[in-house]
Motif scaffolding. Structure first.
Motif, mmCIF file in Angstrom:
data_model
loop_
_atom_site.group_PDB
_atom_site.id
_atom_site.type_symbol
_atom_site.label_atom_id
_atom_site.label_comp_id
_atom_site.label_asym_id
_atom_site.label_seq_id
_atom_site.Cartn_x
_atom_site.Cartn_y
_atom_site.Cartn_z
ATOM 1 N N VAL A 37 -10.113 7.804 4.811
ATOM 2 C CA VAL A 37 -9.827 6.433 5.244
ATOM 3 C C VAL A 37 -11.082 5.880 5.903
ATOM 4 N N HIS B 60 -4.380 9.100 -8.102
ATOM 5 C CA HIS B 60 -4.547 8.255 -6.911
ATOM 6 C C HIS B 60 -5.667 7.227 -7.058
ATOM 7 N N VAL C 235 -3.281 5.422 7.754
ATOM 8 C CA VAL C 235 -3.369 3.979 7.457
ATOM 9 C C VAL C 235 -2.193 3.242 8.111
ATOM 10 N N ASN C 236 -1.023 3.842 8.032
ATOM 11 C CA ASN C 236 0.152 3.217 8.653
ATOM 12 C C ASN C 236 0.040 3.176 10.178
ATOM 13 N N PHE D 220 -3.830 13.112 0.278
ATOM 14 C CA PHE D 220 -3.590 11.667 0.205
ATOM 15 C C PHE D 220 -2.527 11.235 1.202
ATOM 16 N N ARG D 221 -1.451 12.029 1.299
ATOM 17 C CA ARG D 221 -0.329 11.632 2.145
ATOM 18 C C ARG D 221 -0.727 11.521 3.621
ATOM 19 N N LEU E 98 -2.698 8.364 4.056
ATOM 20 C CA LEU E 98 -1.806 7.194 4.019
ATOM 21 C C LEU E 98 -1.055 7.052 5.345
ATOM 22 N N LYS E 99 -0.663 8.181 5.911
ATOM 23 C CA LYS E 99 0.027 8.169 7.204
ATOM 24 C C LYS E 99 -0.878 7.543 8.278
ATOM 25 N N GLY F 36 1.146 3.984 -2.800
ATOM 26 C CA GLY F 36 0.926 5.375 -2.394
ATOM 27 C C GLY F 36 2.005 6.304 -2.906
ATOM 28 N N VAL G 167 0.854 -1.208 0.000
ATOM 29 C CA VAL G 167 0.000 0.000 0.000
ATOM 30 C C VAL G 167 0.885 1.253 0.000
ATOM 31 N N ASN G 168 1.948 1.221 0.780
ATOM 32 C CA ASN G 168 2.861 2.367 0.819
ATOM 33 C C ASN G 168 3.586 2.573 -0.503
ATOM 34 N N LEU H 147 -8.688 3.149 1.620
ATOM 35 C CA LEU H 147 -7.978 4.427 1.489
ATOM 36 C C LEU H 147 -8.275 5.052 0.135
#
Lengths: 83, 83
Positions: B54, A44, B31-32, B24-25, B28-29, A35, A31-32, B49
């Motif tokens: 999310v 995206h 999600v992590n 988006f970033r 994504l962060k 991304g 996923v990363n 995502l």
């Protein structure tokens, strides 16, 4: 042509593909990677992450259908998975 | 009780909540962060995502319904988002 692209010829509206992994962490790593690629491409996809599975869906919101950007992104995601 | 938990009382089968982000970033962060938490808890939600969004869904596959683990995970994810 990637598998994603092949499927797109039938679906028309979007490209979708499921990628499998041996565990959650490997799936999250993918996923990363996807991304990072999405940020580079400025395009995206939707990303669904479950244990050992990542499902990617891409289409172009502006036209509510597929553009070249989707096929490029799909091909690059396939490459990421294979590498 | 978290918002996720409140909704669960109605849905019964699973807990679902959407979290929004400015890009988006940041999404994504999150999600992590949720991924790390899931690994710690040994309980993994489904994570969707999209750009700036999310969506988290959790239930216990073994019983195909909700257990304490889902409510704990949901509450901790809420905390993560607020922090």
């Amino acid at each position: 042509m990637s598998d994603l692209a092949t499927k797109a010829c039938i679906e028309e509206h979007h490209l979708m593909k499921t990628f499998t992994f041996p565990n959650f962490r490997e799936a999250l790593k993918f996923v990363n990677q996807v991304g990072e690629l999405a940020e580079e491409q400025g395009h995206h996809p939707d990303i669904f992450l479950a244990w050992g599975k990542v499902e990617i869906t891409t289409w172009t919101h502006k036209i509510n259908g597929l553009t070249e950007s989707d096929f490029i992104l799909a091909a690059k995601i396939d490459q990421l998975y294979k590498s």
